[in-house]
Design a protein around this motif. Structure first.
Motif, PDB file in Angstrom:
ATOM      1  N   MET A 201       0.809  -1.223   0.000  1.00 56.34           N
ATOM      2  CA  MET A 201       0.000   0.000   0.000  1.00 56.34           C
ATOM      3  C   MET A 201       0.841   1.272   0.000  1.00 56.34           C
ATOM      4  SD  MET A 201      -3.536  -0.515   2.086  1.00 56.34           S
ATOM      5  CE  MET A 201      -4.957  -1.185   1.201  1.00 56.34           C
ATOM      6  N   PRO A 202       1.872   1.384   0.870  1.00 59.00           N
ATOM      7  CA  PRO A 202       2.705   2.588   0.798  1.00 59.00           C
ATOM      8  C   PRO A 202       3.381   2.762  -0.562  1.00 59.00           C
ATOM      9  CG  PRO A 202       3.053   1.461   2.875  1.00 59.00           C
ATOM     10  CD  PRO A 202       2.212   0.552   2.043  1.00 59.00           C
ATOM     11  N   ALA A 203       3.852   1.666  -1.151  1.00 55.48           N
ATOM     12  CA  ALA A 203       4.480   1.761  -2.473  1.00 55.48           C
ATOM     13  C   ALA A 203       3.464   2.159  -3.534  1.00 55.48           C
ATOM     14  CB  ALA A 203       5.133   0.426  -2.834  1.00 55.48           C
ATOM     15  N   GLU A 204       2.253   1.637  -3.407  1.00 54.06           N
ATOM     16  CA  GLU A 204       1.206   1.933  -4.389  1.00 54.06           C
ATOM     17  C   GLU A 204       0.834   3.413  -4.371  1.00 54.06           C
ATOM     18  OE1 GLU A 204      -1.027   1.026  -7.535  1.00 54.06           O
ATOM     19  OE2 GLU A 204       0.120  -0.517  -6.493  1.00 54.06           O
ATOM     20  N   THR A 205       0.803   4.006  -3.183  1.00 52.63           N
ATOM     21  CA  THR A 205       0.500   5.431  -3.101  1.00 52.63           C
ATOM     22  C   THR A 205       1.639   6.263  -3.678  1.00 52.63           C
ATOM     23  OG1 THR A 205      -0.854   5.032  -1.146  1.00 52.63           O
ATOM     24  CG2 THR A 205      -0.177   7.288  -1.547  1.00 52.63           C
ATOM     25  N   ALA A 229      -3.930   8.961   0.490  1.00 54.25           N
ATOM     26  CA  ALA A 229      -4.104   8.247   1.756  1.00 54.25           C
ATOM     27  C   ALA A 229      -2.765   7.858   2.384  1.00 54.25           C
ATOM     28  CB  ALA A 229      -4.952   6.991   1.523  1.00 54.25           C
ATOM     29  N   HIS A 230      -2.843   7.467   3.666  1.00 55.48           N
ATOM     30  CA  HIS A 230      -1.746   6.831   4.405  1.00 55.48           C
ATOM     31  C   HIS A 230      -0.471   7.672   4.402  1.00 55.48           C
ATOM     32  CE1 HIS A 230      -4.022   3.068   2.881  1.00 55.48           C
ATOM     33  NE2 HIS A 230      -4.592   3.537   3.978  1.00 55.48           N
ATOM     34  N   GLY A 231      -0.637   8.970   4.652  1.00 54.10           N
ATOM     35  CA  GLY A 231       0.525   9.844   4.742  1.00 54.10           C
ATOM     36  C   GLY A 231       1.304   9.964   3.450  1.00 54.10           C
ATOM     37  N   GLY A 232       0.650   9.714   2.317  1.00 60.79           N
ATOM     38  CA  GLY A 232       1.358   9.735   1.039  1.00 60.79           C
ATOM     39  C   GLY A 232       2.188   8.494   0.810  1.00 60.79           C
ATOM     40  N   GLY A 233       1.948   7.455   1.635  1.00 57.98           N
ATOM     41  CA  GLY A 233       2.702   6.217   1.466  1.00 57.98           C
ATOM     42  C   GLY A 233       4.196   6.450   1.625  1.00 57.98           C
ATOM     43  N   SER A 234       4.977   5.815   0.800  1.00 53.43           N
ATOM     44  CA  SER A 234       6.435   5.946   0.904  1.00 53.43           C
ATOM     45  C   SER A 234       6.970   7.157   0.149  1.00 53.43           C
ATOM     46  CB  SER A 234       7.117   4.667   0.379  1.00 53.43           C
ATOM     47  OG  SER A 234       6.717   4.386  -0.944  1.00 53.43           O
ATOM     48  N   PHE A 235       6.091   7.920  -0.524  1.00 55.31           N
ATOM     49  CA  PHE A 235       6.568   9.043  -1.333  1.00 55.31           C
ATOM     50  C   PHE A 235       7.351  10.083  -0.530  1.00 55.31           C
ATOM     51  CE2 PHE A 235       6.133  13.321  -2.999  1.00 55.31           C
ATOM     52  CZ  PHE A 235       6.651  13.184  -4.273  1.00 55.31           C
ATOM     53  N   PRO A 236       6.808  10.606   0.590  1.00 50.98           N
ATOM     54  CA  PRO A 236       7.575  11.651   1.286  1.00 50.98           C
ATOM     55  C   PRO A 236       8.951  11.190   1.736  1.00 50.98           C
ATOM     56  CG  PRO A 236       5.318  11.570   2.102  1.00 50.98           C
ATOM     57  CD  PRO A 236       5.520  10.340   1.252  1.00 50.98           C
ATOM     58  N   PHE A 237       9.088   9.906   2.015  1.00 52.05           N
ATOM     59  CA  PHE A 237      10.341   9.380   2.549  1.00 52.05           C
ATOM     60  C   PHE A 237      11.329   8.995   1.443  1.00 52.05           C
ATOM     61  CE2 PHE A 237       6.741   8.606   5.277  1.00 52.05           C
ATOM     62  CZ  PHE A 237       7.131   9.262   6.430  1.00 52.05           C
TER      63      PHE A 237
END
Length: 345
Positions: A201-205, A229-237
Motif C-alpha cells: 500500500m505505501p508503495a502503491e500510493t 491516503a496513508h501519509g502519502g505512502g512511501s513518497f515523502p520518505f
C-alpha cells in the motif's frame, strides 16, 4: 500531556450499504461484493461466491458510527466507499450501476446527518466518459464535493493519457479527489505476513503520486485538489531518491514533464495516518503544515483507533498547527469552508 479535544474532521473513513444486491448473480461473473448477515452486528463480505472478510455494523450503520465518533471525539467524517467496491474490472455499464448505488447510499447517509457526515463518491474509471458523467451527478445532483479513486486503474498509471479528460473535468467542476491504494502491484508475490497491506500500500500510493507528477497532471491542472491516503505512502520518505533520479536520468524521468518533483511539494494534500510521531513531524516539514489532514481509515484495524490522537500527542505542535491538521486543512481540500464553522475546542 494534558487532555486536549480539538475539533476534528476525519477525511479517511469507509462505509458500505447494509444490503448490497448480489451483483455476482445478477451479472453472472466477477468478484462483486455483497454482505451475508450471519449474526447481529456482524456480516461476511462475500466476494463473488467466496468469503472475503468479516465486518461489523460500524461498516454500514450510521447510528453505530455516530456513537463511535462521539466516543473518540470526532466531529465530522468524510465517507468514502471501501476500495474493494471500486469494481474497475467490471464491464463499464455494470461499474456505473454499482457506483451509482454506492453513491446514492453515501448521499443518503449525509442527508441524515449533514452536520456530521461529508460524502465523496466513486466512479467507473474503466470508462472515462462514464466516470465523468457520474462525477457530474455526484457534484451537481448529490451534492458530494469530491470522489475517491484508486491508485491505478486496472494496472494503468494515473498519468496514462486516457485519463486526461477526467482530470480536466475534475478541475473544471472543482471536484476534490481522494486517491486510495488498491490492487497493489506485486501483491501476488508477497501474500504472507499481510505484506500487500504493510508494504504494497505505501508503495502503491508513491506510485500514484509519482506518476501524476512525472505525467504532468499537476502541471497541466494546477487547480486540482488531490489528497492521498496513508501519509502519502512511501513518497515523502523517498522524495530525495525520486528527485535525484529525475536529475541524473532526465531521459527516463523528465520525458513528459520537465519540472522537478520537488516543485510539487505543497501542491497536494495527504492524510496524517503514519502511526509514528517522527514520521508525522517529517511529513509536516516536507509536505507542508497546510497540506496534512487527519485521516484514520475507520473502521479498519490498520487505522488509527482514536482518530487524531497522534496529532494531539505531539507537545511541540502548537495549538494553531493542531487545529490546521485536525480541521482546517480538510475544509480547504474539499473547498467547503463556508459549510462548516469550527466547533469550539
Amino acid at each position: 500531556m494534558k487532555e486536549q479535544n480539538f475539533p476534528k474532521i476525519d477525511i479517511h473513513t469507509h462505509i458500505m450499504p447494509e444490503h448490497i444486491p448480489d451483483y455476482f448473480k445478477k451479472f453472472g461473473y466477477g468478484e462483486f461484493i455483497h454482505l451475508q448477515h450471519h449474526c447481529p452486528g456482524c456480516a461476511r463480505m462475500i466476494k463473488g461466491d467466496k468469503v472475503f472478510r468479516e465486518v461489523k455494523s460500524n461498516c454500514w450503520d450510521p447510528a453505530t458510527r455516530l456513537k463511535e465518533m462521539d466516543m473518540t471525539t470526532v466531529n465530522v467524517q468524510v465517507l468514502s466507499t471501501i476500495p474493494v467496491l471500486f469494481n474497475y474490472w467490471a464491464k463499464p455499464a455494470h461499474g456505473l450501476e454499482t457506483s451509482m448505488f454506492f453513491n446514492d447510499h453515501i448521499a443518503a447517509c449525509v442527508a441524515q446527518r449533514p452536520d456530521r457526515f461529508i460524502g465523496i463518491g466513486t466512479v467507473p474509471m474503466q470508462d472515462v466518459d462514464l466516470a465523468i458523467k457520474e462525477m457530474e451527478r455526484c457534484v451537481k445532483v448529490l451534492g458530494l464535493p469530491g470522489l475517491e479513486i484508486g491508485s491505478n486503474i486496472n494496472g494503468l498509471n494515473l498519468s496514462d493519457p486516457i485519463f486526461h479528460p477526467f482530470w480536466e473535468a475534475a478541475e473544471n467542476l472543482g471536484c476534490a479527489l481522494f486517491i486510495h491504494p488498491w490492487d497493489m502491484m506485486g501483491q501476488d508475490d508477497m501474500r504472507k505476513y499481510w505484506l500487500p497491506w504493510l508494504v504494497g500500500m505505501p508503495a502503491e500510493t508513491a506510485r500514484a503520486i509519482s506518476s501524476m507528477i512525472f505525467g504532468g497532471i499537476f502541471e497541466k491542472h494546477p487547480k486540482l485538489r488531490v489528497a492521498f491516503a496513508h501519509g502519502g505512502g512511501s513518497f515523502p520518505f523517498t522524495i530525495g531518491r525520486i528527485t535525484h533520479g529525475f536529475d541524473v536520468r532526465p531521459d527516463l524521468c523528465a520525458i513528459d514533464n520537465p519540472v522537478s518533483p520537488r516543485n510539487y511539494l505543497g501542491k497536494f494534500w495527504i492524510d496524517a495516518l503514519v502511526h509514528d510521531p517522527k514520521a508525522l513531524r517529517y511529513i509536516v516539514e516536507v509536505i507542508g503544515s497546510d497540506k496534512i489532514c487527519m485521516g484514520s481509515d475507520y473502521p479498519f484495524p490498520l487505522g488509527e483507533h482514536k482518530p487524531g490522537n497522534l496529532i494531539e500527542s505531539i507537545d511541540d505542535f502548537s495549538e494553531d498547527l493542531k487545529k490546521q491538521l485536525l480541521w482546517e486543512n480538510a475544509l480547504q481540500w474539499l473547498a467547503i469552508e463556508d459549510r462548516f464553522s469550527r466547533p469550539k475546542s
